[in-house]
Design an enzyme around this catalytic site. Structure first.
Site, PDB file in Angstrom:
ATOM      1  N   HIS A 250      28.090  14.503 -52.800  1.00 54.09           N
ATOM      2  CA  HIS A 250      28.606  14.192 -51.462  1.00 54.09           C
ATOM      3  C   HIS A 250      27.924  15.125 -50.469  1.00 54.09           C
ATOM      4  CE1 HIS A 250      31.412  11.380 -52.894  1.00 54.09           C
ATOM      5  NE2 HIS A 250      32.485  12.118 -53.015  1.00 54.09           N
TER       6      HIS A 250
ATOM      7  N   TYR B 270      39.850  13.132 -45.290  1.00 50.64           N
ATOM      8  CA  TYR B 270      41.150  13.785 -45.099  1.00 50.64           C
ATOM      9  C   TYR B 270      41.718  13.280 -43.783  1.00 50.64           C
ATOM     10  CZ  TYR B 270      39.570  17.173 -48.634  1.00 50.64           C
ATOM     11  OH  TYR B 270      39.123  17.762 -49.784  1.00 50.64           O
TER      12      TYR B 270
ATOM     13  N   LYS C 216      39.931  23.114 -54.258  1.00 47.34           N
ATOM     14  CA  LYS C 216      39.427  24.422 -54.679  1.00 47.34           C
ATOM     15  C   LYS C 216      39.937  24.948 -56.019  1.00 47.34           C
ATOM     16  CE  LYS C 216      36.768  24.967 -51.266  1.00 47.34           C
ATOM     17  NZ  LYS C 216      35.382  24.639 -51.589  1.00 47.34           N
TER      18      LYS C 216
HETATM   19  P1  RFL Z   1      45.306  24.459 -66.441  1.00 42.75           P
HETATM   20  O1  RFL Z   1      44.415  23.268 -66.186  1.00 42.75           O
HETATM   21  O2  RFL Z   1      46.707  24.380 -66.018  1.00 42.75           O
HETATM   22  O3  RFL Z   1      45.202  24.787 -68.001  1.00 42.75           O
HETATM   23  C1  RFL Z   1      46.038  25.745 -68.611  1.00 42.75           C
HETATM   24  C2  RFL Z   1      46.165  25.420 -70.084  1.00 42.75           C
HETATM   25  O4  RFL Z   1      47.001  26.390 -70.708  1.00 42.75           O
HETATM   26  C3  RFL Z   1      47.930  25.721 -71.549  1.00 42.75           C
HETATM   27  N1  RFL Z   1      49.129  26.567 -71.736  1.00 42.75           N
HETATM   28  C4  RFL Z   1      49.331  27.353 -72.819  1.00 42.75           C
HETATM   29  N2  RFL Z   1      48.602  27.568 -73.917  1.00 42.75           N
HETATM   30  C5  RFL Z   1      49.083  28.437 -74.842  1.00 42.75           C
HETATM   31  N3  RFL Z   1      50.294  29.073 -74.717  1.00 42.75           N
HETATM   32  C6  RFL Z   1      51.069  28.869 -73.637  1.00 42.75           C
HETATM   33  N4  RFL Z   1      52.251  29.482 -73.515  1.00 42.75           N
HETATM   34  C7  RFL Z   1      50.603  27.985 -72.614  1.00 42.75           C
HETATM   35  N5  RFL Z   1      51.087  27.567 -71.426  1.00 42.75           N
HETATM   36  C8  RFL Z   1      50.193  26.709 -70.918  1.00 42.75           C
HETATM   37  C9  RFL Z   1      48.221  24.411 -70.842  1.00 42.75           C
HETATM   38  O5  RFL Z   1      48.749  23.414 -71.721  1.00 42.75           O
HETATM   39  C10 RFL Z   1      46.821  24.070 -70.308  1.00 42.75           C
HETATM   40  O6  RFL Z   1      46.085  23.306 -71.238  1.00 42.75           O
HETATM   41  O7  RFL Z   1      44.680  25.773 -65.752  1.00 42.75           O
HETATM   42  P2  RFL Z   1      43.164  26.230 -65.500  1.00 42.75           P
HETATM   43  O8  RFL Z   1      42.350  26.097 -66.758  1.00 42.75           O
HETATM   44  O9  RFL Z   1      43.252  27.537 -64.819  1.00 42.75           O
HETATM   45  O10 RFL Z   1      42.559  25.137 -64.491  1.00 42.75           O
HETATM   46  C11 RFL Z   1      43.058  25.023 -63.166  1.00 42.75           C
HETATM   47  C12 RFL Z   1      42.901  23.576 -62.658  1.00 42.75           C
HETATM   48  O11 RFL Z   1      43.454  22.693 -63.607  1.00 42.75           O
HETATM   49  C13 RFL Z   1      43.573  23.372 -61.283  1.00 42.75           C
HETATM   50  O12 RFL Z   1      43.320  24.474 -60.442  1.00 42.75           O
HETATM   51  C14 RFL Z   1      43.076  22.090 -60.577  1.00 42.75           C
HETATM   52  O13 RFL Z   1      43.488  20.943 -61.259  1.00 42.75           O
HETATM   53  C15 RFL Z   1      43.592  22.036 -59.128  1.00 42.75           C
HETATM   54  N6  RFL Z   1      43.214  20.798 -58.425  1.00 42.75           N
HETATM   55  C16 RFL Z   1      41.952  20.642 -57.892  1.00 42.75           C
HETATM   56  N7  RFL Z   1      41.018  21.600 -58.045  1.00 42.75           N
HETATM   57  C17 RFL Z   1      39.748  21.412 -57.575  1.00 42.75           C
HETATM   58  O14 RFL Z   1      38.907  22.330 -57.710  1.00 42.75           O
HETATM   59  N8  RFL Z   1      39.342  20.250 -56.937  1.00 42.75           N
HETATM   60  C18 RFL Z   1      40.233  19.234 -56.744  1.00 42.75           C
HETATM   61  O15 RFL Z   1      39.828  18.187 -56.246  1.00 42.75           O
HETATM   62  C19 RFL Z   1      41.606  19.417 -57.195  1.00 42.75           C
HETATM   63  N9  RFL Z   1      42.504  18.444 -57.030  1.00 42.75           N
HETATM   64  C20 RFL Z   1      44.152  19.782 -58.278  1.00 42.75           C
HETATM   65  C21 RFL Z   1      43.770  18.596 -57.555  1.00 42.75           C
HETATM   66  C22 RFL Z   1      45.427  19.878 -58.832  1.00 42.75           C
HETATM   67  C23 RFL Z   1      46.331  18.848 -58.670  1.00 42.75           C
HETATM   68  N10 RFL Z   1      47.606  18.997 -59.286  1.00 42.75           N
HETATM   69  C24 RFL Z   1      48.177  18.033 -60.142  1.00 42.75           C
HETATM   70  C25 RFL Z   1      48.254  20.300 -59.280  1.00 42.75           C
HETATM   71  C26 RFL Z   1      44.642  17.560 -57.385  1.00 42.75           C
HETATM   72  C27 RFL Z   1      45.940  17.682 -57.914  1.00 42.75           C
HETATM   73  C28 RFL Z   1      46.880  16.543 -57.651  1.00 42.75           C
HETATM   74  C1  PHB Z   2      40.436  14.233 -55.874  1.00 42.25           C
HETATM   75  O1  PHB Z   2      39.434  13.514 -55.911  1.00 42.25           O
HETATM   76  O2  PHB Z   2      41.324  14.162 -56.740  1.00 42.25           O
HETATM   77  C2  PHB Z   2      40.560  15.207 -54.770  1.00 42.25           C
HETATM   78  C3  PHB Z   2      39.593  15.286 -53.797  1.00 42.25           C
HETATM   79  C4  PHB Z   2      39.713  16.210 -52.759  1.00 42.25           C
HETATM   80  C5  PHB Z   2      40.817  17.034 -52.730  1.00 42.25           C
HETATM   81  C6  PHB Z   2      41.792  16.970 -53.712  1.00 42.25           C
HETATM   82  C7  PHB Z   2      41.664  16.039 -54.743  1.00 42.25           C
HETATM   83  O3  PHB Z   2      40.950  17.938 -51.718  1.00 42.25           O
END
Ligand code: RFL
Ligand code: PHB
Length: 392
Positions: A75, A204, A300
Protein backbone atom coordinates in the site's frame (compact mmCIF):
# COMPACT_ATOMS: atom_id res chain seq x y z
CA UNK A 1 8.15 -34.99 37.12
CA UNK A 2 10.49 -34.89 34.09
CA UNK A 3 13.10 -32.13 33.89
CA UNK A 4 14.72 -30.79 30.71
CA UNK A 5 16.76 -27.67 30.03
CA UNK A 6 17.22 -25.09 27.32
CA UNK A 7 18.73 -21.63 26.97
CA UNK A 8 15.51 -19.66 26.45
CA UNK A 9 11.99 -20.70 27.49
CA UNK A 10 9.48 -18.85 25.31
CA UNK A 11 5.97 -18.57 26.73
CA UNK A 12 3.32 -18.22 23.99
CA UNK A 13 3.22 -19.29 20.31
CA UNK A 14 1.61 -16.14 18.93
CA UNK A 15 3.51 -14.02 16.40
CA UNK A 16 5.96 -12.68 19.04
CA UNK A 17 6.84 -16.11 20.47
CA UNK A 18 7.16 -17.88 17.12
CA UNK A 19 9.17 -15.04 15.54
CA UNK A 20 11.56 -15.00 18.52
CA UNK A 21 11.94 -18.78 18.35
CA UNK A 22 12.93 -18.70 14.67
CA UNK A 23 15.31 -15.80 15.17
CA UNK A 24 17.00 -17.64 18.06
CA UNK A 25 17.19 -20.79 15.92
CA UNK A 26 19.09 -18.76 13.33
CA UNK A 27 21.42 -17.42 16.01
CA UNK A 28 22.09 -20.97 17.23
CA UNK A 29 20.44 -20.34 20.62
CA UNK A 30 18.42 -23.28 22.01
CA UNK A 31 14.81 -22.55 22.87
CA UNK A 32 11.52 -24.21 23.75
CA UNK A 33 8.10 -22.66 23.02
CA UNK A 34 5.28 -23.39 25.50
CA UNK A 35 1.74 -22.54 24.32
CA UNK A 36 -1.51 -22.91 26.25
CA UNK A 37 -3.78 -23.46 23.24
CA UNK A 38 -3.80 -25.96 20.37
CA UNK A 39 -2.05 -25.07 17.11
CA UNK A 40 -5.45 -25.09 15.32
CA UNK A 41 -6.77 -22.49 17.75
CA UNK A 42 -3.71 -20.27 17.33
CA UNK A 43 -4.02 -20.46 13.53
CA UNK A 44 -7.73 -19.62 13.50
CA UNK A 45 -7.43 -16.19 15.17
CA UNK A 46 -8.25 -13.34 12.78
CA UNK A 47 -6.58 -10.11 13.74
CA UNK A 48 -4.12 -7.74 12.15
CA UNK A 49 -3.69 -7.04 8.47
CA UNK A 50 -1.03 -4.42 7.86
CA UNK A 51 2.75 -4.98 8.10
CA UNK A 52 5.39 -2.27 8.37
CA UNK A 53 8.53 -2.60 6.23
CA UNK A 54 10.60 -3.45 9.34
CA UNK A 55 8.25 -6.39 10.02
CA UNK A 56 8.54 -7.59 6.41
CA UNK A 57 12.36 -7.29 6.65
CA UNK A 58 12.38 -9.31 9.88
CA UNK A 59 10.29 -12.07 8.28
CA UNK A 60 12.65 -12.12 5.29
CA UNK A 61 15.65 -12.34 7.62
CA UNK A 62 14.33 -15.44 9.39
CA UNK A 63 13.22 -17.07 6.12
CA UNK A 64 9.45 -16.75 6.66
CA UNK A 65 8.61 -14.31 3.84
CA UNK A 66 8.28 -16.58 0.78
CA UNK A 67 4.48 -16.44 0.56
CA UNK A 68 4.37 -12.85 1.85
CA UNK A 69 6.54 -11.72 -1.06
CA UNK A 70 4.15 -13.43 -3.50
CA UNK A 71 0.80 -12.58 -1.92
CA UNK A 72 1.36 -9.43 0.18
CA UNK A 73 -0.20 -6.29 -1.31
CA UNK A 74 1.95 -3.13 -0.96
CA UNK A 75 0.00 0.00 0.00
CA UNK A 76 1.59 3.25 -1.16
CA UNK A 77 -0.98 5.33 0.67
CA UNK A 78 -3.73 5.39 3.27
CA UNK A 79 -7.03 7.30 3.16
CA UNK A 80 -8.77 9.48 5.71
CA UNK A 81 -12.46 10.25 5.22
CA UNK A 82 -14.75 12.79 6.92
CA UNK A 83 -17.65 15.04 5.94
CA UNK A 84 -18.36 12.93 2.86
CA UNK A 85 -14.82 13.50 1.54
CA UNK A 86 -11.79 11.23 1.06
CA UNK A 87 -8.28 12.56 1.59
CA UNK A 88 -5.42 10.40 0.27
CA UNK A 89 -2.27 10.41 2.41
CA UNK A 90 0.74 9.36 0.33
CA UNK A 91 3.01 7.05 2.31
CA UNK A 92 5.89 6.72 -0.16
CA UNK A 93 5.56 10.37 -1.16
CA UNK A 94 5.89 11.60 2.43
CA UNK A 95 8.55 9.17 3.71
CA UNK A 96 11.10 8.84 0.94
CA UNK A 97 9.49 5.74 -0.57
CA UNK A 98 8.39 3.62 2.40
CA UNK A 99 5.20 1.53 2.14
CA UNK A 100 3.19 -0.91 4.24
CA UNK A 101 2.01 -4.37 3.12
CA UNK A 102 -1.45 -5.90 3.48
CA UNK A 103 -0.96 -9.52 4.64
CA UNK A 104 -3.09 -11.08 7.36
CA UNK A 105 -1.78 -12.01 10.80
CA UNK A 106 -3.37 -15.42 10.24
CA UNK A 107 -1.04 -15.92 7.26
CA UNK A 108 1.99 -14.60 9.18
CA UNK A 109 1.26 -17.07 11.98
CA UNK A 110 0.87 -19.93 9.50
CA UNK A 111 4.20 -19.08 7.85
CA UNK A 112 5.88 -18.91 11.28
CA UNK A 113 4.33 -22.27 12.30
CA UNK A 114 5.57 -23.87 9.05
CA UNK A 115 9.07 -22.54 9.69
CA UNK A 116 8.97 -23.74 13.29
CA UNK A 117 7.91 -27.23 12.16
CA UNK A 118 11.37 -27.58 10.53
CA UNK A 119 13.20 -26.52 13.73
CA UNK A 120 15.00 -29.07 15.92
CA UNK A 121 13.81 -27.08 18.96
CA UNK A 122 10.44 -28.16 20.40
CA UNK A 123 7.08 -26.41 20.63
CA UNK A 124 4.64 -27.67 23.25
CA UNK A 125 0.98 -26.97 22.45
CA UNK A 126 -1.90 -27.36 24.93
CA UNK A 127 0.41 -26.88 27.92
CA UNK A 128 -1.66 -26.44 31.10
CA UNK A 129 -0.93 -24.63 34.37
CA UNK A 130 2.13 -22.82 33.00
CA UNK A 131 4.01 -21.08 35.85
CA UNK A 132 7.26 -19.08 35.97
CA UNK A 133 9.76 -19.49 38.83
CA UNK A 134 12.96 -17.93 40.23
CA UNK A 135 13.45 -15.42 37.41
CA UNK A 136 15.02 -13.11 39.99
CA UNK A 137 17.86 -15.65 40.25
CA UNK A 138 20.40 -17.06 37.76
CA UNK A 139 18.42 -20.34 37.57
CA UNK A 140 14.89 -19.64 36.40
CA UNK A 141 12.54 -22.45 35.43
CA UNK A 142 9.06 -23.02 34.04
CA UNK A 143 6.56 -25.65 35.19
CA UNK A 144 3.69 -26.89 33.01
CA UNK A 145 1.45 -29.90 32.58
CA UNK A 146 1.52 -31.81 29.31
CA UNK A 147 -1.15 -34.49 28.92
CA UNK A 148 -1.52 -34.69 32.68
CA UNK A 149 2.23 -34.96 33.40
CA UNK A 150 4.04 -32.11 35.16
CA UNK A 151 7.22 -31.00 33.36
CA UNK A 152 10.03 -28.75 34.54
CA UNK A 153 12.04 -26.70 32.04
CA UNK A 154 15.27 -25.17 33.38
CA UNK A 155 16.62 -22.21 31.42
CA UNK A 156 18.87 -19.14 31.42
CA UNK A 157 16.13 -16.73 30.35
CA UNK A 158 12.34 -16.66 30.07
CA UNK A 159 10.73 -14.69 27.20
CA UNK A 160 7.15 -13.76 28.11
CA UNK A 161 5.36 -13.62 24.72
CA UNK A 162 1.96 -14.77 26.00
CA UNK A 163 -0.25 -11.81 25.14
CA UNK A 164 -2.30 -9.47 27.32
CA UNK A 165 -4.06 -12.29 29.21
CA UNK A 166 -0.92 -14.39 29.71
CA UNK A 167 0.80 -15.54 32.88
CA UNK A 168 4.21 -13.85 32.42
CA UNK A 169 3.42 -10.22 33.29
CA UNK A 170 1.22 -11.15 36.24
CA UNK A 171 4.04 -13.30 37.68
CA UNK A 172 6.02 -10.12 38.38
CA UNK A 173 5.51 -8.69 41.92
CA UNK A 174 3.28 -5.60 41.73
CA UNK A 175 5.91 -3.44 43.42
CA UNK A 176 8.36 -4.11 40.56
CA UNK A 177 6.08 -3.11 37.69
CA UNK A 178 4.35 0.11 36.65
CA UNK A 179 1.34 -0.07 34.37
CA UNK A 180 -0.44 2.64 32.37
CA UNK A 181 -3.89 1.99 30.96
CA UNK A 182 -6.63 3.75 29.02
CA UNK A 183 -9.81 1.83 28.22
CA UNK A 184 -11.85 3.42 25.41
CA UNK A 185 -15.64 3.66 25.68
CA UNK A 186 -16.18 1.63 22.50
CA UNK A 187 -15.09 -1.51 20.65
CA UNK A 188 -14.68 -2.59 17.02
CA UNK A 189 -17.10 -4.92 15.32
CA UNK A 190 -15.10 -6.61 12.55
CA UNK A 191 -16.39 -8.56 9.54
CA UNK A 192 -14.55 -10.66 6.98
CA UNK A 193 -16.23 -11.36 3.62
CA UNK A 194 -15.27 -12.78 0.24
CA UNK A 195 -16.07 -9.64 -1.73
CA UNK A 196 -13.60 -7.37 -3.58
CA UNK A 197 -12.36 -4.56 -1.29
CA UNK A 198 -14.08 -1.22 -1.97
CA UNK A 199 -10.86 0.74 -1.37
CA UNK A 200 -7.43 -0.25 -2.74
CA UNK A 201 -5.82 1.34 0.35
CA UNK A 202 -6.87 1.23 4.01
CA UNK A 203 -9.56 3.84 4.63
CA UNK A 204 -10.21 5.31 8.10
CA UNK A 205 -13.54 7.16 8.26
CA UNK A 206 -14.59 9.65 10.91
CA UNK A 207 -18.38 9.80 10.76
CA UNK A 208 -20.91 11.47 13.01
CA UNK A 209 -22.46 8.03 13.66
CA UNK A 210 -19.02 6.63 14.61
CA UNK A 211 -15.80 5.33 13.10
CA UNK A 212 -15.58 2.90 10.16
CA UNK A 213 -12.59 1.17 8.52
CA UNK A 214 -12.19 -0.51 5.11
CA UNK A 215 -9.31 -2.96 4.72
CA UNK A 216 -8.52 -6.13 2.80
CA UNK A 217 -6.87 -9.52 2.96
CA UNK A 218 -6.62 -9.97 -0.83
CA UNK A 219 -8.26 -8.57 -3.99
CA UNK A 220 -11.18 -10.93 -3.34
CA UNK A 221 -11.40 -10.79 0.48
CA UNK A 222 -12.37 -7.68 2.46
CA UNK A 223 -12.07 -6.79 6.12
CA UNK A 224 -14.35 -4.05 7.47
CA UNK A 225 -14.81 -2.64 10.97
CA UNK A 226 -17.30 -0.30 12.63
CA UNK A 227 -17.09 1.34 16.05
CA UNK A 228 -19.63 -0.26 18.42
CA UNK A 229 -20.63 -0.33 22.05
CA UNK A 230 -17.95 -2.27 24.00
CA UNK A 231 -20.67 -4.45 25.57
CA UNK A 232 -22.44 -5.18 22.29
CA UNK A 233 -22.71 -8.80 21.13
CA UNK A 234 -22.00 -10.19 17.66
CA UNK A 235 -25.38 -11.99 17.78
CA UNK A 236 -27.09 -8.57 17.74
CA UNK A 237 -25.71 -7.88 14.26
CA UNK A 238 -27.04 -9.62 11.15
CA UNK A 239 -24.88 -9.25 8.05
CA UNK A 240 -27.43 -6.84 6.55
CA UNK A 241 -27.35 -4.65 9.65
CA UNK A 242 -23.56 -4.54 9.48
CA UNK A 243 -23.48 -3.56 5.80
CA UNK A 244 -26.18 -0.90 6.28
CA UNK A 245 -24.37 0.70 9.21
CA UNK A 246 -21.00 0.56 7.43
CA UNK A 247 -22.44 2.30 4.36
CA UNK A 248 -24.00 5.04 6.48
CA UNK A 249 -20.57 5.91 7.88
CA UNK A 250 -18.68 6.05 4.58
CA UNK A 251 -18.56 8.82 1.96
CA UNK A 252 -21.16 8.34 -0.80
CA UNK A 253 -18.58 7.49 -3.46
CA UNK A 254 -17.43 4.57 -1.29
CA UNK A 255 -20.79 3.30 -0.04
CA UNK A 256 -22.27 3.50 -3.56
CA UNK A 257 -19.59 1.07 -4.75
CA UNK A 258 -19.33 -1.34 -1.86
CA UNK A 259 -20.00 -4.99 -2.70
CA UNK A 260 -21.74 -6.90 0.05
CA UNK A 261 -21.91 -10.63 0.73
CA UNK A 262 -22.22 -13.18 3.54
CA UNK A 263 -19.77 -12.83 6.42
CA UNK A 264 -17.05 -15.46 6.94
CA UNK A 265 -16.44 -14.17 10.47
CA UNK A 266 -17.68 -11.42 12.78
CA UNK A 267 -16.12 -10.48 16.12
CA UNK A 268 -16.04 -7.63 18.63
CA UNK A 269 -12.76 -6.39 20.14
CA UNK A 270 -12.50 -3.89 23.01
CA UNK A 271 -10.07 -1.00 22.55
CA UNK A 272 -7.38 -0.17 25.07
CA UNK A 273 -3.99 1.45 25.40
CA UNK A 274 -1.77 -0.33 27.93
CA UNK A 275 1.92 -0.33 28.80
CA UNK A 276 3.82 -2.19 31.53
CA UNK A 277 7.30 -0.93 32.48
CA UNK A 278 10.06 -2.07 32.51
CA UNK A 279 10.22 -5.03 30.11
CA UNK A 280 12.96 -6.81 32.08
CA UNK A 281 12.64 -8.41 35.51
CA UNK A 282 15.88 -10.26 36.26
CA UNK A 283 15.87 -13.17 33.82
CA UNK A 284 12.33 -12.54 32.54
CA UNK A 285 11.82 -10.38 29.43
CA UNK A 286 8.38 -9.37 28.12
CA UNK A 287 7.48 -8.75 24.45
CA UNK A 288 4.41 -7.94 22.37
CA UNK A 289 0.90 -7.82 23.83
CA UNK A 290 2.20 -9.33 27.10
CA UNK A 291 3.78 -5.93 27.75
CA UNK A 292 1.69 -3.43 25.80
CA UNK A 293 -1.56 -3.14 23.90
CA UNK A 294 -2.44 -0.42 21.41
CA UNK A 295 -5.90 0.32 20.01
CA UNK A 296 -5.97 -1.17 16.48
CA UNK A 297 -6.36 2.24 14.78
CA UNK A 298 -3.02 2.57 12.96
CA UNK A 299 -2.39 -1.19 12.76
CA UNK A 300 0.53 -1.22 15.18
CA UNK A 301 0.10 -4.11 17.65
CA UNK A 302 1.57 -6.89 15.55
CA UNK A 303 4.33 -4.62 14.28
CA UNK A 304 5.32 -3.68 17.83
CA UNK A 305 5.57 -7.37 18.71
CA UNK A 306 8.13 -7.74 15.89
CA UNK A 307 10.17 -4.68 16.88
CA UNK A 308 10.31 -5.96 20.48
CA UNK A 309 11.51 -9.33 19.21
CA UNK A 310 14.17 -7.63 17.08
CA UNK A 311 15.60 -5.78 20.10
CA UNK A 312 15.13 -8.78 22.40
CA UNK A 313 16.98 -11.20 20.13
CA UNK A 314 19.98 -8.83 20.08
CA UNK A 315 19.93 -8.67 23.89
CA UNK A 316 19.62 -12.45 24.24
CA UNK A 317 22.55 -12.99 21.85
CA UNK A 318 24.72 -10.56 23.87
CA UNK A 319 23.68 -12.23 27.13
CA UNK A 320 24.05 -15.87 26.12
CA UNK A 321 27.19 -15.18 24.04
CA UNK A 322 29.16 -12.68 26.14
CA UNK A 323 27.37 -12.81 29.50
CA UNK A 324 26.36 -9.16 28.96
CA UNK A 325 23.71 -8.61 31.70
CA UNK A 326 23.36 -4.91 30.83
CA UNK A 327 22.08 -5.86 27.38
CA UNK A 328 18.90 -7.14 29.06
CA UNK A 329 18.15 -3.74 30.58
CA UNK A 330 19.07 -1.99 27.33
CA UNK A 331 16.44 -4.19 25.66
CA UNK A 332 13.79 -2.69 27.91
CA UNK A 333 14.91 0.90 27.25
CA UNK A 334 15.24 0.52 23.47
CA UNK A 335 11.94 -1.31 23.01
CA UNK A 336 9.98 1.02 25.31
CA UNK A 337 11.19 4.15 23.50
CA UNK A 338 9.62 2.84 20.29
CA UNK A 339 6.55 1.48 22.08
CA UNK A 340 5.68 4.86 23.64
CA UNK A 341 6.00 6.73 20.32
CA UNK A 342 3.82 4.13 18.63
CA UNK A 343 1.36 4.20 21.53
CA UNK A 344 1.07 7.96 21.05
CA UNK A 345 0.24 7.59 17.35
CA UNK A 346 -2.38 4.88 17.93
CA UNK A 347 -4.00 7.02 20.64
CA UNK A 348 -3.89 10.11 18.38
CA UNK A 349 -5.47 8.36 15.39
CA UNK A 350 -8.13 6.81 17.64
CA UNK A 351 -9.03 10.23 19.05
CA UNK A 352 -9.08 11.81 15.60
CA UNK A 353 -11.39 9.26 14.00
CA UNK A 354 -13.75 7.93 16.72
CA UNK A 355 -16.88 9.30 18.33
CA UNK A 356 -16.30 9.66 22.07
CA UNK A 357 -19.46 11.58 23.06
CA UNK A 358 -22.72 13.04 21.79
CA UNK A 359 -21.31 16.55 22.15
CA UNK A 360 -21.35 18.21 18.66
CA UNK A 361 -18.47 20.44 19.75
CA UNK A 362 -16.17 17.40 20.06
CA UNK A 363 -17.09 16.24 16.57
CA UNK A 364 -16.50 19.70 15.02
CA UNK A 365 -13.08 19.93 16.66
CA UNK A 366 -12.14 16.53 15.22
CA UNK A 367 -13.32 17.65 11.76
CA UNK A 368 -11.22 20.83 12.12
CA UNK A 369 -8.20 18.76 13.14
CA UNK A 370 -8.73 16.47 10.14
CA UNK A 371 -8.99 19.54 7.87
CA UNK A 372 -5.77 20.88 9.37
CA UNK A 373 -3.59 17.73 9.26
CA UNK A 374 -4.70 16.80 5.75
CA UNK A 375 -3.91 20.23 4.29
CA UNK A 376 -0.62 20.81 6.11
CA UNK A 377 2.51 19.23 4.65
CA UNK A 378 3.82 18.76 8.19
CA UNK A 379 0.54 17.08 9.21
CA UNK A 380 0.56 14.68 6.25
CA UNK A 381 4.20 13.86 6.90
CA UNK A 382 3.54 13.16 10.59
CA UNK A 383 0.76 10.72 9.70
CA UNK A 384 2.75 9.02 6.94
CA UNK A 385 5.96 8.67 8.99
CA UNK A 386 4.08 7.08 11.85
CA UNK A 387 1.94 4.88 9.65
CA UNK A 388 4.93 3.27 7.91
CA UNK A 389 6.54 2.80 11.34
CA UNK A 390 9.31 4.35 13.39
CA UNK A 391 12.83 3.27 12.40
CA UNK A 392 14.38 0.58 14.60
P1 RFL B 1 -0.84 -12.94 20.99
O1 RFL B 1 -1.12 -12.93 19.51
O2 RFL B 1 -1.94 -12.63 21.91
O3 RFL B 1 -0.19 -14.36 21.33
C1 RFL B 1 0.05 -14.76 22.66
C2 RFL B 1 0.06 -16.27 22.72
O4 RFL B 1 0.31 -16.68 24.07
C3 RFL B 1 -0.61 -17.72 24.40
N1 RFL B 1 -0.79 -17.76 25.87
C4 RFL B 1 -0.13 -18.62 26.68
N2 RFL B 1 0.75 -19.59 26.43
C5 RFL B 1 1.24 -20.30 27.48
N3 RFL B 1 0.84 -20.09 28.78
C6 RFL B 1 -0.07 -19.14 29.07
N4 RFL B 1 -0.47 -18.94 30.33
C7 RFL B 1 -0.60 -18.35 28.01
N5 RFL B 1 -1.48 -17.33 27.93
C8 RFL B 1 -1.59 -17.00 26.64
C9 RFL B 1 -1.88 -17.38 23.65
O5 RFL B 1 -2.74 -18.50 23.48
C10 RFL B 1 -1.28 -16.86 22.33
O6 RFL B 1 -1.11 -17.91 21.40
O7 RFL B 1 0.36 -11.91 21.33
P2 RFL B 1 1.65 -11.46 20.49
O8 RFL B 1 2.39 -12.66 19.97
O9 RFL B 1 2.35 -10.48 21.35
O10 RFL B 1 1.07 -10.72 19.19
C11 RFL B 1 0.36 -9.49 19.31
C12 RFL B 1 -0.66 -9.35 18.16
O11 RFL B 1 -1.44 -10.52 18.09
C13 RFL B 1 -1.56 -8.11 18.34
O12 RFL B 1 -0.80 -7.01 18.79
C14 RFL B 1 -2.28 -7.72 17.03
O13 RFL B 1 -3.21 -8.69 16.65
C15 RFL B 1 -2.99 -6.36 17.19
N6 RFL B 1 -3.75 -5.97 15.99
C16 RFL B 1 -3.12 -5.41 14.90
N7 RFL B 1 -1.78 -5.27 14.88
C17 RFL B 1 -1.16 -4.79 13.76
O14 RFL B 1 0.09 -4.64 13.78
N8 RFL B 1 -1.84 -4.43 12.61
C18 RFL B 1 -3.20 -4.55 12.55
O15 RFL B 1 -3.76 -4.30 11.49
C19 RFL B 1 -3.90 -5.02 13.74
N9 RFL B 1 -5.23 -5.16 13.72
C20 RFL B 1 -5.13 -6.13 15.98
C21 RFL B 1 -5.86 -5.70 14.82
C22 RFL B 1 -5.81 -6.72 17.05
C23 RFL B 1 -7.18 -6.87 17.00
N10 RFL B 1 -7.81 -7.51 18.11
C24 RFL B 1 -8.68 -8.61 17.99
C25 RFL B 1 -7.33 -7.22 19.46
C26 RFL B 1 -7.22 -5.85 14.74
C27 RFL B 1 -7.90 -6.41 15.84
C28 RFL B 1 -9.39 -6.49 15.73
C1 PHB C 1 -7.03 -4.96 9.24
O1 PHB C 1 -6.84 -5.11 8.03
O2 PHB C 1 -7.49 -5.87 9.95
C2 PHB C 1 -6.67 -3.66 9.85
C3 PHB C 1 -6.18 -2.64 9.07
C4 PHB C 1 -5.84 -1.41 9.64
C5 PHB C 1 -6.02 -1.25 11.00
C6 PHB C 1 -6.51 -2.27 11.80
C7 PHB C 1 -6.85 -3.49 11.21
O3 PHB C 1 -5.70 -0.05 11.57
Amino acid sequence: MTTTSTQVAIIGAGPAGLALASKLDRLGIDNVVIERRSQEYVLARIRAGILEQTTVDFLKDIGAAGRLEQEGIPHHGVRLAYNNRIIPVGLGANTGGKVVTAYGQTEVTKDLCDLRAASPNPTVYEAENVSLHDFDSARPYVLYDEQGVTKRLNCQLIAGCDGYHGVSRVSVPESAITTYEKVYPFGWLGMLADVPPVSPEVLYANARRGFALCSMRSWTRSRYYIQCDPDDKVENWTDDMFWDELKRRLPDEVSDNIQTGPSLEKSIAPLRSFIAEPLRFGRLLLAGDAAHVVPPTGAKGLNLAFSDVHYMSEAIAAFTGDGDEDALSRYSERALARVWKTQRFSWYLTNLTHRFSDDPFDQRVKEAELAYVTTSQAGLQMIAENYVGMPL
